[in-house]
Design an enzyme around this catalytic site. Structure first.
Site, short mmCIF file in Angstrom:
data_model
loop_
_atom_site.label_atom_id
_atom_site.label_comp_id
_atom_site.label_asym_id
_atom_site.label_seq_id
_atom_site.Cartn_x
_atom_site.Cartn_y
_atom_site.Cartn_z
CE LYS A 91 38.90 31.99 114.02
NZ LYS A 91 39.87 32.64 112.75
NE ARG A 110 42.72 33.70 118.75
CZ ARG A 110 41.46 34.59 118.10
NH1 ARG A 110 40.78 33.31 117.74
NH2 ARG A 110 41.64 34.96 116.93
NE ARG A 126 35.29 39.94 109.77
CZ ARG A 126 36.15 39.31 111.15
NH1 ARG A 126 35.92 38.23 111.00
NH2 ARG A 126 37.32 40.31 111.57
NE ARG A 168 36.39 41.55 114.48
CZ ARG A 168 36.76 40.31 114.70
NH1 ARG A 168 36.11 39.53 114.37
NH2 ARG A 168 38.03 39.52 114.30
NE ARG A 174 42.53 40.06 114.11
CZ ARG A 174 41.26 40.23 112.93
NH1 ARG A 174 41.43 41.09 112.49
NH2 ARG A 174 40.42 39.23 112.64
P1 AP5 Z 1 34.20 35.04 109.40
O1 AP5 Z 1 33.71 33.70 109.25
O2 AP5 Z 1 33.98 36.74 109.68
O3 AP5 Z 1 36.15 34.66 109.55
P2 AP5 Z 1 36.94 34.69 111.60
O4 AP5 Z 1 37.65 33.33 110.76
O5 AP5 Z 1 35.62 34.70 112.00
O6 AP5 Z 1 38.13 35.67 111.51
P3 AP5 Z 1 37.94 35.99 112.60
O7 AP5 Z 1 38.39 37.65 112.29
O8 AP5 Z 1 37.00 36.45 113.57
O9 AP5 Z 1 39.31 35.91 113.67
P4 AP5 Z 1 40.05 35.98 114.52
O10 AP5 Z 1 40.42 34.52 115.17
O11 AP5 Z 1 41.01 36.84 113.84
O12 AP5 Z 1 38.84 36.64 115.67
P5 AP5 Z 1 38.64 37.07 116.69
O13 AP5 Z 1 37.00 37.24 116.81
O14 AP5 Z 1 38.32 35.06 116.82
O15 AP5 Z 1 35.14 35.36 108.34
C1 AP5 Z 1 35.89 36.77 107.56
C2 AP5 Z 1 35.28 37.56 106.22
O16 AP5 Z 1 35.55 36.71 104.98
C3 AP5 Z 1 33.99 37.78 106.77
O17 AP5 Z 1 33.48 39.16 105.64
C4 AP5 Z 1 33.03 37.24 105.03
O18 AP5 Z 1 31.81 36.84 104.99
C5 AP5 Z 1 34.26 36.29 104.18
N1 AP5 Z 1 33.91 35.01 104.08
C6 AP5 Z 1 34.11 33.89 104.74
N2 AP5 Z 1 34.22 32.76 104.18
C7 AP5 Z 1 34.69 33.11 102.62
C8 AP5 Z 1 33.89 31.97 101.68
N3 AP5 Z 1 34.06 30.80 101.94
N4 AP5 Z 1 34.42 33.04 100.51
C9 AP5 Z 1 34.62 34.69 100.53
N5 AP5 Z 1 34.44 35.43 101.67
C10 AP5 Z 1 34.34 34.25 102.85
O19 AP5 Z 1 39.32 37.40 117.63
C11 AP5 Z 1 39.52 38.24 117.95
C12 AP5 Z 1 40.09 38.72 118.93
O20 AP5 Z 1 39.53 38.40 120.11
C13 AP5 Z 1 41.86 38.28 118.91
O21 AP5 Z 1 42.93 39.02 117.63
C14 AP5 Z 1 42.15 38.47 120.27
O22 AP5 Z 1 42.68 39.39 120.67
C15 AP5 Z 1 40.62 38.00 121.57
N6 AP5 Z 1 40.52 36.46 121.12
C16 AP5 Z 1 39.31 35.95 120.82
N7 AP5 Z 1 39.77 34.62 121.83
C17 AP5 Z 1 41.21 34.44 122.06
C18 AP5 Z 1 41.70 33.53 122.55
N8 AP5 Z 1 41.02 31.94 122.36
N9 AP5 Z 1 42.66 33.27 122.87
C19 AP5 Z 1 43.25 34.93 123.59
N10 AP5 Z 1 42.71 35.88 122.10
C20 AP5 Z 1 41.80 35.81 122.31
MG MG Z 2 35.08 34.81 113.84
#
Ligand code: AP5
Ligand code: MG
Ligand code: ZN
Length: 217
Positions: free
Chosen positions: A13, A88, A127, A160, A171
Protein backbone atom coordinates in the site's frame (compact mmCIF):
# COMPACT_ATOMS: atom_id res chain seq x y z
CA UNK A 1 -10.18 12.22 -6.91
CA UNK A 2 -10.49 10.48 -3.56
CA UNK A 3 -8.85 7.07 -3.54
CA UNK A 4 -8.76 4.43 -0.82
CA UNK A 5 -5.89 1.96 -1.16
CA UNK A 6 -6.37 -1.12 0.95
CA UNK A 7 -4.84 -4.55 1.41
CA UNK A 8 -3.23 -6.70 4.09
CA UNK A 9 -0.08 -5.67 5.97
CA UNK A 10 2.86 -5.76 3.55
CA UNK A 11 0.74 -5.80 0.38
CA UNK A 12 2.54 -2.71 -0.90
CA UNK A 13 0.00 0.00 0.00
CA UNK A 14 2.68 2.48 1.06
CA UNK A 15 4.98 1.66 -1.85
CA UNK A 16 2.19 2.12 -4.40
CA UNK A 17 0.63 5.13 -2.66
CA UNK A 18 3.96 6.98 -2.82
CA UNK A 19 4.09 6.46 -6.60
CA UNK A 20 0.37 7.17 -7.17
CA UNK A 21 0.54 10.38 -5.12
CA UNK A 22 3.21 11.65 -7.52
CA UNK A 23 1.42 10.44 -10.65
CA UNK A 24 -1.96 11.98 -9.70
CA UNK A 25 -0.61 14.91 -7.62
CA UNK A 26 -2.60 13.93 -4.52
CA UNK A 27 -1.70 14.19 -0.83
CA UNK A 28 -0.83 10.75 0.59
CA UNK A 29 -2.43 10.18 3.98
CA UNK A 30 -1.22 7.05 5.78
CA UNK A 31 -2.65 6.58 9.27
CA UNK A 32 0.27 4.25 10.08
CA UNK A 33 2.74 7.05 9.17
CA UNK A 34 0.74 9.57 11.26
CA UNK A 35 0.97 7.29 14.32
CA UNK A 36 4.67 6.52 13.75
CA UNK A 37 5.39 10.29 13.65
CA UNK A 38 3.48 10.73 16.93
CA UNK A 39 5.52 7.90 18.48
CA UNK A 40 8.77 9.55 17.28
CA UNK A 41 7.70 12.92 18.71
CA UNK A 42 6.79 11.26 22.01
CA UNK A 43 3.32 12.88 22.23
CA UNK A 44 0.66 11.47 24.59
CA UNK A 45 -1.23 10.07 21.60
CA UNK A 46 2.05 8.52 20.33
CA UNK A 47 2.66 6.77 23.64
CA UNK A 48 -0.83 5.27 23.58
CA UNK A 49 -0.55 4.30 19.90
CA UNK A 50 2.77 2.51 20.41
CA UNK A 51 1.22 0.09 22.89
CA UNK A 52 -1.28 -1.08 20.29
CA UNK A 53 1.12 -1.03 17.32
CA UNK A 54 3.81 -3.10 19.01
CA UNK A 55 1.23 -5.79 19.74
CA UNK A 56 0.01 -5.70 16.14
CA UNK A 57 -3.41 -4.51 17.32
CA UNK A 58 -5.56 -1.78 15.82
CA UNK A 59 -5.75 1.59 17.56
CA UNK A 60 -9.32 2.28 18.85
CA UNK A 61 -11.69 3.63 16.20
CA UNK A 62 -12.54 6.88 18.01
CA UNK A 63 -8.88 7.95 18.09
CA UNK A 64 -8.21 7.12 14.44
CA UNK A 65 -11.46 8.63 13.16
CA UNK A 66 -10.80 11.94 14.99
CA UNK A 67 -7.34 12.20 13.43
CA UNK A 68 -8.50 11.43 9.91
CA UNK A 69 -11.41 13.85 10.20
CA UNK A 70 -9.07 16.66 11.19
CA UNK A 71 -6.61 15.81 8.40
CA UNK A 72 -9.33 15.63 5.70
CA UNK A 73 -10.61 19.07 6.72
CA UNK A 74 -7.31 20.71 5.70
CA UNK A 75 -7.46 22.72 2.46
CA UNK A 76 -4.96 20.52 0.56
CA UNK A 77 -7.53 17.68 0.61
CA UNK A 78 -10.31 19.56 -1.15
CA UNK A 79 -9.25 18.43 -4.64
CA UNK A 80 -8.63 14.84 -3.63
CA UNK A 81 -6.58 12.54 -1.52
CA UNK A 82 -5.03 9.10 -1.35
CA UNK A 83 -5.97 7.23 1.84
CA UNK A 84 -3.58 4.42 2.84
CA UNK A 85 -4.43 2.20 5.82
CA UNK A 86 -7.76 3.85 6.56
CA UNK A 87 -10.54 2.75 6.84
CA UNK A 88 -9.61 -0.52 8.53
CA UNK A 89 -12.86 -1.50 10.26
CA UNK A 90 -16.50 -1.29 9.19
CA UNK A 91 -16.99 1.43 11.86
CA UNK A 92 -14.19 3.48 10.27
CA UNK A 93 -15.69 2.99 6.79
CA UNK A 94 -19.06 4.26 8.02
CA UNK A 95 -17.44 7.20 9.82
CA UNK A 96 -15.52 8.09 6.66
CA UNK A 97 -18.76 8.26 4.66
CA UNK A 98 -20.22 10.64 7.27
CA UNK A 99 -17.15 12.88 7.30
CA UNK A 100 -17.07 13.01 3.50
CA UNK A 101 -20.77 13.91 3.43
CA UNK A 102 -20.07 16.84 5.78
CA UNK A 103 -17.17 17.98 3.59
CA UNK A 104 -19.18 17.42 0.40
CA UNK A 105 -16.63 14.96 -0.93
CA UNK A 106 -17.04 11.40 -2.15
CA UNK A 107 -14.90 8.33 -2.74
CA UNK A 108 -13.89 7.82 -6.39
CA UNK A 109 -12.36 4.35 -6.06
CA UNK A 110 -11.35 1.70 -3.56
CA UNK A 111 -8.44 -0.45 -4.74
CA UNK A 112 -7.42 -3.59 -2.91
CA UNK A 113 -3.84 -4.80 -3.37
CA UNK A 114 -4.25 -8.56 -3.05
CA UNK A 115 -1.25 -10.68 -1.94
CA UNK A 116 -1.14 -14.17 -0.36
CA UNK A 117 0.11 -14.73 3.16
CA UNK A 118 3.55 -16.39 2.67
CA UNK A 119 4.58 -13.55 0.36
CA UNK A 120 3.42 -10.97 2.93
CA UNK A 121 5.56 -12.47 5.69
CA UNK A 122 8.67 -12.28 3.48
CA UNK A 123 7.93 -8.72 2.46
CA UNK A 124 7.36 -7.48 6.03
CA UNK A 125 10.31 -9.17 7.72
CA UNK A 126 12.67 -7.92 4.94
CA UNK A 127 11.35 -4.34 4.94
CA UNK A 128 13.60 -1.44 5.87
CA UNK A 129 12.45 2.19 6.22
CA UNK A 130 14.40 5.47 6.13
CA UNK A 131 14.51 7.09 9.56
CA UNK A 132 14.68 10.51 7.96
CA UNK A 133 12.26 10.61 4.98
CA UNK A 134 10.20 7.43 5.47
CA UNK A 135 11.09 5.87 2.08
CA UNK A 136 10.50 2.10 2.03
CA UNK A 137 12.97 -0.55 0.88
CA UNK A 138 13.25 -4.33 0.95
CA UNK A 139 16.48 -6.24 1.55
CA UNK A 140 15.80 -8.48 -1.46
CA UNK A 141 12.98 -7.03 -3.58
CA UNK A 142 13.85 -3.33 -3.46
CA UNK A 143 17.31 -2.86 -1.93
CA UNK A 144 18.95 0.56 -1.50
CA UNK A 145 22.02 1.28 -3.66
CA UNK A 146 24.23 1.41 -0.55
CA UNK A 147 23.51 -1.03 2.30
CA UNK A 148 21.42 0.58 5.10
CA UNK A 149 21.51 4.05 3.50
CA UNK A 150 18.51 5.78 1.87
CA UNK A 151 18.91 6.49 -1.87
CA UNK A 152 16.94 9.75 -1.60
CA UNK A 153 18.34 11.47 1.48
CA UNK A 154 21.28 9.33 2.76
CA UNK A 155 19.30 8.71 5.97
CA UNK A 156 19.80 5.56 8.03
CA UNK A 157 17.47 2.61 7.36
CA UNK A 158 15.77 0.80 10.25
CA UNK A 159 13.38 -2.10 10.80
CA UNK A 160 9.88 -1.20 12.08
CA UNK A 161 9.28 -2.55 15.59
CA UNK A 162 6.09 -4.29 14.37
CA UNK A 163 7.91 -6.14 11.57
CA UNK A 164 9.10 -9.03 13.75
CA UNK A 165 7.71 -12.44 12.82
CA UNK A 166 5.38 -12.76 15.85
CA UNK A 167 3.87 -9.29 15.47
CA UNK A 168 3.53 -9.79 11.71
CA UNK A 169 1.47 -12.97 12.32
CA UNK A 170 -0.74 -11.08 14.78
CA UNK A 171 -1.25 -8.23 12.31
CA UNK A 172 -2.24 -10.67 9.57
CA UNK A 173 -4.78 -12.37 11.88
CA UNK A 174 -6.26 -9.02 12.88
CA UNK A 175 -6.47 -7.99 9.24
CA UNK A 176 -8.56 -11.10 8.44
CA UNK A 177 -10.88 -10.51 11.35
CA UNK A 178 -11.35 -6.74 11.39
CA UNK A 179 -10.34 -5.31 8.01
CA UNK A 180 -11.23 -7.96 5.40
CA UNK A 181 -15.00 -7.46 6.02
CA UNK A 182 -14.87 -3.91 4.64
CA UNK A 183 -14.31 -5.32 1.15
CA UNK A 184 -17.94 -6.34 1.18
CA UNK A 185 -18.94 -2.87 2.38
CA UNK A 186 -17.35 -1.29 -0.71
CA UNK A 187 -18.39 -4.04 -3.15
CA UNK A 188 -21.99 -3.14 -2.35
CA UNK A 189 -21.28 0.45 -3.33
CA UNK A 190 -19.69 -0.56 -6.67
CA UNK A 191 -16.46 1.24 -5.82
CA UNK A 192 -14.24 -1.77 -5.36
CA UNK A 193 -11.45 -3.10 -7.58
CA UNK A 194 -9.13 -5.97 -6.77
CA UNK A 195 -5.55 -5.66 -8.07
CA UNK A 196 -3.15 -8.62 -8.15
CA UNK A 197 -0.33 -7.39 -5.90
CA UNK A 198 1.82 -10.52 -6.14
CA UNK A 199 3.83 -9.12 -9.03
CA UNK A 200 6.74 -6.73 -9.22
CA UNK A 201 6.27 -3.15 -8.03
CA UNK A 202 6.12 -1.61 -11.54
CA UNK A 203 3.57 -4.13 -12.85
CA UNK A 204 1.25 -3.50 -9.89
CA UNK A 205 1.65 0.25 -10.32
CA UNK A 206 0.82 0.09 -14.06
CA UNK A 207 -2.45 -1.73 -13.30
CA UNK A 208 -3.42 0.63 -10.48
CA UNK A 209 -2.66 3.76 -12.52
CA UNK A 210 -4.61 2.35 -15.48
CA UNK A 211 -7.66 1.68 -13.37
CA UNK A 212 -7.55 5.07 -11.63
CA UNK A 213 -7.19 6.96 -14.92
CA UNK A 214 -10.51 5.43 -15.97
CA UNK A 215 -12.10 6.63 -12.73
CA UNK A 216 -14.00 9.87 -13.03
CA UNK A 217 -13.65 12.85 -10.62
P1 AP5 B 1 4.80 -1.59 1.96
O1 AP5 B 1 4.51 -0.77 0.76
O2 AP5 B 1 5.52 -0.97 3.08
O3 AP5 B 1 3.45 -2.34 2.43
P2 AP5 B 1 2.16 -1.79 3.19
O4 AP5 B 1 0.98 -2.45 2.54
O5 AP5 B 1 2.18 -0.32 3.27
O6 AP5 B 1 2.38 -2.50 4.60
P3 AP5 B 1 2.25 -1.90 6.06
O7 AP5 B 1 3.00 -2.85 6.96
O8 AP5 B 1 2.60 -0.49 6.12
O9 AP5 B 1 0.74 -2.13 6.31
P4 AP5 B 1 0.03 -2.13 7.64
O10 AP5 B 1 -1.35 -1.95 7.19
O11 AP5 B 1 0.28 -3.31 8.50
O12 AP5 B 1 0.74 -0.96 8.48
P5 AP5 B 1 0.34 0.55 8.75
O13 AP5 B 1 1.57 1.34 8.81
O14 AP5 B 1 -0.78 0.97 7.91
O15 AP5 B 1 5.62 -2.89 1.44
C1 AP5 B 1 6.05 -3.88 2.34
C2 AP5 B 1 7.44 -4.40 1.90
O16 AP5 B 1 7.32 -5.09 0.68
C3 AP5 B 1 8.47 -3.29 1.65
O17 AP5 B 1 9.72 -3.75 2.05
C4 AP5 B 1 8.43 -3.08 0.13
O18 AP5 B 1 9.68 -2.62 -0.38
C5 AP5 B 1 8.09 -4.49 -0.35
N1 AP5 B 1 7.23 -4.50 -1.56
C6 AP5 B 1 6.21 -3.65 -1.84
N2 AP5 B 1 5.63 -4.00 -3.02
C7 AP5 B 1 6.30 -5.10 -3.46
C8 AP5 B 1 6.18 -5.92 -4.63
N3 AP5 B 1 5.21 -5.69 -5.55
N4 AP5 B 1 7.04 -6.96 -4.76
C9 AP5 B 1 8.01 -7.21 -3.83
N5 AP5 B 1 8.18 -6.45 -2.71
C10 AP5 B 1 7.33 -5.41 -2.54
O19 AP5 B 1 -0.23 0.40 10.26
C11 AP5 B 1 0.62 0.06 11.33
C12 AP5 B 1 -0.15 0.01 12.62
O20 AP5 B 1 -0.71 1.30 12.90
C13 AP5 B 1 -1.34 -0.95 12.67
O21 AP5 B 1 -0.95 -2.26 13.00
C14 AP5 B 1 -2.21 -0.29 13.75
O22 AP5 B 1 -1.71 -0.59 15.03
C15 AP5 B 1 -2.01 1.19 13.48
N6 AP5 B 1 -3.00 1.73 12.52
C16 AP5 B 1 -2.74 2.30 11.31
N7 AP5 B 1 -3.88 2.65 10.69
C17 AP5 B 1 -4.89 2.31 11.54
C18 AP5 B 1 -6.31 2.40 11.45
N8 AP5 B 1 -6.91 2.93 10.37
N9 AP5 B 1 -7.03 1.94 12.50
C19 AP5 B 1 -6.44 1.40 13.60
N10 AP5 B 1 -5.11 1.28 13.73
C20 AP5 B 1 -4.33 1.72 12.70
MG1 MG C 1 2.34 1.08 4.85
ZN1 ZN D 1 15.40 8.88 3.20
Amino acid sequence: MLIVIMGPPGAGKGTQAEKLAKEFALPHISTGDIFRSAVKEGTEMGKKAKEYMDKGMLIPDEIVIGIVKERLSKPDCSAGVLLDGFPRTVEQAEALDEVLDELQLKISAVVNVDVHEEELIGRLTGRRVCRNCGATYHLKFNPPKVRNICDHCSGELYQRSDDTIDTVKERLAIYQKQTFPIIEYYEHQDLFKNIDGARDIDAVFADLADHLKKTKD
